[in-house]
Design an enzyme around this catalytic site. Sequence first.
Site, PDB file in Angstrom:
ATOM      1  N   GLU A 178       3.357  17.436 -24.919  1.00 61.33           N
ATOM      2  CA  GLU A 178       4.518  16.482 -24.718  1.00 61.33           C
ATOM      3  C   GLU A 178       4.982  15.527 -25.786  1.00 61.33           C
ATOM      4  O   GLU A 178       4.466  14.598 -25.835  1.00 61.33           O
ATOM      5  CB  GLU A 178       4.099  15.553 -23.318  1.00 61.33           C
ATOM      6  CG  GLU A 178       5.343  14.477 -23.371  1.00 61.33           C
ATOM      7  CD  GLU A 178       4.876  13.321 -22.249  1.00 61.33           C
ATOM      8  OE1 GLU A 178       3.648  13.514 -21.340  1.00 61.33           O
ATOM      9  OE2 GLU A 178       5.721  12.764 -21.419  1.00 61.33           O
ATOM     10  N   LYS A 220       6.249  19.864 -22.281  1.00 59.56           N
ATOM     11  CA  LYS A 220       6.987  18.726 -21.530  1.00 59.56           C
ATOM     12  C   LYS A 220       7.693  17.878 -22.286  1.00 59.56           C
ATOM     13  O   LYS A 220       7.507  17.062 -23.045  1.00 59.56           O
ATOM     14  CB  LYS A 220       6.029  17.964 -20.832  1.00 59.56           C
ATOM     15  CG  LYS A 220       6.538  16.586 -20.321  1.00 59.56           C
ATOM     16  CD  LYS A 220       5.281  16.236 -19.361  1.00 59.56           C
ATOM     17  CE  LYS A 220       5.776  14.661 -18.750  1.00 59.56           C
ATOM     18  NZ  LYS A 220       4.900  14.186 -17.760  1.00 59.56           N
TER      19      LYS A 220
END
Length: 339
Positions: A178, A220
Amino acid sequence: MDLKKLNDIANRMVAPGKGILAADESTGSIAKRLDSINTPNTEENRRDYREMMFSATEAMKNYISGVILFDETIRQKAKDGTPLVQMIAKTGAVPGIKLDKGPKPLPFFPGEVVTEGLDGLAARIAEYVALGAGFAKWRAVIDIGQHIPSYNCINANAQALARYAALCQEGGLVPIVEPEVLMDGDHDIDRCMQVTEWVLKEQFMQLHYAGVKLEGMVLKPNMVISGKKCAKQASPEEVAEKTLIVLKRCVPSAVPGIAFLSGGQSSLDATRHLDLMNKMGPLPWHLTYSYGRALQADALKTWGGKADKIGAGQKAFAHRAKMNALAATGKWSDKAEAA
Ligand code: 13P
């Protein structure tokens, strides 16, 4: 490393019509959420709030593929003594764990941060696997400002994410990678597009150098979006188009899926944007949600910390989860939203 097993878990996490519930707020972040409903930040309240969502069985079974947990929650038990991890696993969702220790100031680079948490990580991973985790998350934070981000910030964060991801795969967890480009500034959507592309290109290069197997991970990212304080806000169509342009330029099709963060978008915007992108398919990867605030905000407000509002809170959570599940297959509509 068992790549087949990692790939199976990654595919479950991004299964069509399902997405991830990010419920891994650190004790400090959950304090802000509970404070917004005038509820004390006690261990019991944190547990009750999360138990409310995890025990919304139909919503969990139908729309939630995985749940990201904080260290406290992965060890917690429900009111009736059932471990929360067991409760989640019983619905078919994969329990996951936040592994990073948060962003810290980057020396010599004012206004920029690097995420910490690599020391002793292999041992922590082994413990979380024993506790029932199937995947993990590590969030890097890249801010946009007048002279930032610097290459040092992007590179340091991408290297840390790559080392984390390699350690996860070696230890048996699917890493959620992420790298979040924040939407807090006054920059326009094109600046976000430029920075997001730079960050993702660097990220996949570092993942390659670290030996990370793309089939066993989930990306992500942020969406490509105007800064919150920008006077000119891009349309939902522009957000969807520009996000897809960047992802197609940067994310190899070996990655099973991409699960967006919501990052401060309204719940409705986060749903609408995801839906539009899936309507623009076919795409080389599954495109779904790994939302925190955009999945929880309505449920939190409806619950309001009151025991007699748990059912109503679960209903609010189920509705949001269903709308995002529809968006994950491009089947959401204003009509579905109102129903
Ligand atoms: P938000 O959807 O609230 O951005 O949270 C997702 C997340 O897990 C951030 O790390």
